[in-house]
Each structure stands twice: as structure tokens, then as C-alpha cells.
Design an enzyme around this catalytic site. Structure first.
Site, PDB file in Angstrom:
ATOM      1  N   ASN A  31       0.874  -1.179   0.000  1.00  0.00           N
ATOM      2  CA  ASN A  31       0.000   0.000   0.000  1.00  0.00           C
ATOM      3  C   ASN A  31       0.906   1.224   0.000  1.00  0.00           C
ATOM      4  OD1 ASN A  31      -1.766   2.078   0.540  1.00  0.00           O
ATOM      5  ND2 ASN A  31      -2.259   1.401   2.628  1.00  0.00           N
ATOM      6  N   TRP A  32       0.954   1.901  -1.139  1.00  0.00           N
ATOM      7  CA  TRP A  32       1.879   3.042  -1.253  1.00  0.00           C
ATOM      8  C   TRP A  32       1.362   4.311  -0.592  1.00  0.00           C
ATOM      9  CZ3 TRP A  32       4.018   2.817  -7.003  1.00  0.00           C
ATOM     10  CH2 TRP A  32       4.902   1.726  -7.100  1.00  0.00           C
ATOM     11  N   LYS A  33       0.089   4.308  -0.190  1.00  0.00           N
ATOM     12  CA  LYS A  33      -0.500   5.508   0.429  1.00  0.00           C
ATOM     13  C   LYS A  33      -0.259   6.720  -0.476  1.00  0.00           C
ATOM     14  CE  LYS A  33       0.067   3.211   4.812  1.00  0.00           C
ATOM     15  NZ  LYS A  33       0.208   3.275   6.257  1.00  0.00           N
ATOM     16  N   HIS A 118      -9.356   1.021   5.490  1.00  0.00           N
ATOM     17  CA  HIS A 118      -8.037   1.240   6.104  1.00  0.00           C
ATOM     18  C   HIS A 118      -8.185   2.227   7.265  1.00  0.00           C
ATOM     19  CE1 HIS A 118      -3.907   2.524   6.648  1.00  0.00           C
ATOM     20  NE2 HIS A 118      -3.554   1.406   6.057  1.00  0.00           N
ATOM     21  N   GLU A 120      -6.526   4.711   8.115  1.00  0.00           N
ATOM     22  CA  GLU A 120      -6.295   6.145   7.847  1.00  0.00           C
ATOM     23  C   GLU A 120      -7.569   6.838   7.359  1.00  0.00           C
ATOM     24  OE1 GLU A 120      -2.680   5.554   5.654  1.00  0.00           O
ATOM     25  OE2 GLU A 120      -1.676   5.000   7.507  1.00  0.00           O
ATOM     26  N   GLU A 187      -4.941  -5.261  10.800  1.00  0.00           N
ATOM     27  CA  GLU A 187      -3.952  -4.199  10.923  1.00  0.00           C
ATOM     28  C   GLU A 187      -4.132  -3.461  12.252  1.00  0.00           C
ATOM     29  OE1 GLU A 187      -2.093  -3.030   7.010  1.00  0.00           O
ATOM     30  OE2 GLU A 187      -3.775  -1.685   7.309  1.00  0.00           O
ATOM     31  N   GLY A 193       2.973   2.029  10.713  1.00  0.00           N
ATOM     32  CA  GLY A 193       3.898   3.137  10.556  1.00  0.00           C
ATOM     33  C   GLY A 193       4.705   3.452  11.800  1.00  0.00           C
ATOM     34  N   SER A 226       3.860  -2.365  10.047  1.00  0.00           N
ATOM     35  CA  SER A 226       5.331  -2.371  10.177  1.00  0.00           C
ATOM     36  C   SER A 226       5.982  -3.673   9.702  1.00  0.00           C
ATOM     37  CB  SER A 226       5.749  -2.045  11.615  1.00  0.00           C
ATOM     38  OG  SER A 226       5.338  -0.735  11.955  1.00  0.00           O
ATOM     39  N   GLY A 247       2.975  -1.208   4.156  1.00  0.00           N
ATOM     40  CA  GLY A 247       2.989   0.212   3.824  1.00  0.00           C
ATOM     41  C   GLY A 247       4.393   0.673   3.465  1.00  0.00           C
ATOM     42  N   GLY A 248       5.063   1.296   4.421  1.00  0.00           N
ATOM     43  CA  GLY A 248       6.375   1.916   4.183  1.00  0.00           C
ATOM     44  C   GLY A 248       7.373   1.026   3.458  1.00  0.00           C
TER      45      GLY A 248
END
Ligand code: PGA
Length: 269
Positions: A31-33, A118, A120, A187, A193, A226, A247-248
């Protein structure tokens, strides 16, 4: 757990609360956000192609770039086994919804999956379980596979509300949803993150509970929060974890390459 591989499919006798799975295939999603311009997505694809040249058949790779980079990434990864996901999808097919993107628009660009729920958008745009359910339903109606994200906050975990919160998110988010064209991602919000990954055994426990609540032993249940190249092998060795939402660490083609090429000891996973 016993596992064996034949070309194109992982068969595993996974003990679950609901029975025995014969068809689950791991899904590793990035997930590149709000990261990556089109130029950056093209550069990523140039480097990442080589990482999936010999991808084992027992797993699928999915990347969710920002909407604007979808056509570029889809084109740049053509001919590879990488599928493209959207980071969200609207519940209506068209209309006066400024800033939104519909399922037919995504299908035009070869998108096959859509993340919904998600934490966010739940937090920043106040998305409710009811809206998330509508998004998931619409995704399925149009042939997109929804990746429903669920997970508790740190306060909820400390108050011992984890199971209750996730049960509600699963129950409300999946009302009317077919379990065979679905991915659920566990999640925990406190792990997203933060660099604080959930312990593999605890992630496994919650993924097993989710599979039981969904009621289908074949539903894909991922862990997210993470995940990185150092933690992936232990996570994927867990019997109830069928993949990860990253993610990251999905922004680096070499690191994400290591993640998609995770290694699980023979007889495990
Ligand atoms: P992270 O994000 O891997 O950067 O923790 C996971 C996610 O939000 O899906």
C-alpha cells in the site's frame, strides 16, 4: 500444519476454527499511500520487475499505488505477475461525489483489488463501518476483490477490547459480502507506521479469530503493520496468516522484493 506445493497453487491442510483449507494462496500486498509520482512509480517498476521474475507460484503480489499512478504502474508492470489495487473505491458507480473514484473507472485500468476500511480513512475522513461495507459490496459487484482492513487502537488493546472491536468491524464490514472473493487484513493501528510490529504469534491468533468470524476456512487473512524484510519470514510461517499488507516497506523495490520472496521452512506456512 502440513503444506505442499503444486504448480500454480498452494494446498495446505490448515487447521482453522471452521475446518480445513485446501485452496488458500498467500497474497502479499503493498500500500503506497500518498507516495510515488508517475515517474517514481515507473522507476520502481523498472527495478521491481527482476524481483518477481522467479516468484514462487504459491503467492500473489498486489500493489496499491495512488490513483494517478495506476495507469503508469499497470502499464510498467505488464507481463509480470503483479496485480494492481486501488487504495479505496466509492460505493456508487458515478455521480456528484467530488474527489472520489468509482469501480468502473478502476476496472478500465486493469485494477483487480480495492482496499477498504483502512484505518487512515477511518480516522482522517471519518469513514464508518456502514460506508466501508457499501464500498466492499460495490467492489465485489464489479468484480474487484475488496481488502477489508480491521484492527484495534492501542487504547482499545489496553482496555482488552481488541476482540470486540475487530468482531464488530468484521460483522458490519462484511454484511452481504461473499467470503470467496475477499481478503481481510488484520492491521492493529498501533503497529501501522510505528516500527512496532505485532508479535507473529499474536497476529496469528487474531487472524485465526477473524477467519472463524468470517466463517469460511478459505478466506485470505493478511497481517499488516510495520512488516519489513526482517519480520516477513516469521509472519509467513504462521498457519493463520495468508499474506501481508505492507505500507512503508513496499516503497523500496529491493526491500519489497525480499518481502514478496519470503522464505518459509519446508513443512511450515
Ligand atoms: P506500515 O503500513 O507497513 O507502514 O506500517 C501498513 C498499512 O498501513 O497498511
Amino acid at each position: 500444519m502440513i503444506a505442499w506445493t503444486t504448480p500454480g497453487r498452494r494446498f495446505s491442510l490448515a487447521p482453522t476454527t471452521q475446518g480445513v483449507s485446501l485452496v488458500r494462496k498467500a497474497v502479499i500486498a503493498g500500500n503506497w499511500k500518498m507516495h510515488m509520482s508517475c515517474a517514481e512509480a515507473r522507476a520502481f517498476a523498472d527495478s521491481f520487475r527482476g524481483q518477481v521474475e522467479n516468484l514462487p507460484e504459491d503467492r500473489q503480489v498486489v500493489i496499491a499505488p495512488p490513483y494517478l499512478a495506476i495507469p503508469t504502474l499497470s502499464e510498467a508492470l505488464r507481463g509480470t505477475p503483479v496485480a494492481i489495487a486501488a487504495q479505496n473505491v466509492h460505493w456508487d458507480k458515478k455521480g456528484a461525489y467530488t474527489g472520489m473514484v468509482s469501480a468502473p473507472m478502476l476496472l478500465e485500468h486493469g485494477v483487480t483489488h480495492a482496499i477498504v476500511g483502512h484505518s487512515e480513512p477511518r480516522k482522517y475522513y471519518s469513514e464508518t463501518d456502514e460506508q466501508i461495507n457499501l464500498r466492499a459490496r460495490t467492489a465485489q459487484i464489479y468484480g474487484l476483490i475488496p481488502i477489508l482492513c480491521v484492527g484495534e487502537s492501542l487504547d482499545q488493546r489496553e482496555a482488552r477490547e481488541t476482540e470486540r472491536v475487530i468482531h464488530r468491524q468484521v460483522e458490519q464490514g462484511l454484511e452481504g459480502i461473499a467470503p470467496d472473493r475477499l481478503i481481510v487484513a488484520y492491521e492493529p493501528i498501533w503497529a501501522i507506521g510505528t516500527g512496532k510490529s505485532c508479535a507473529a504469534e499474536e497476529a496469528n491468533r487474531i487472524c485465526g479469530l477473524i477467519r472463524g468470524w468470517v466463517g469460511d476456512p478459505d478466506v485470505i487473512v493478511q497481517y499488516g503493520g510495520s512488516v519489513n524484510p526482517a519480520t516477513i519470514d516469521a509472519l509467513m510461517a504462521q498457519p493463520e496468516i495468508d499474506g501481508v499488507l505492507v505500507g512503508g516497506a513496499s516503497l523500496d523495490p529491493v526491500g519489497f522484493g525480499r518481502i514478496v520472496n519470503y522464505q518459509v521452512p519446508v513443512g511450515v506456512g
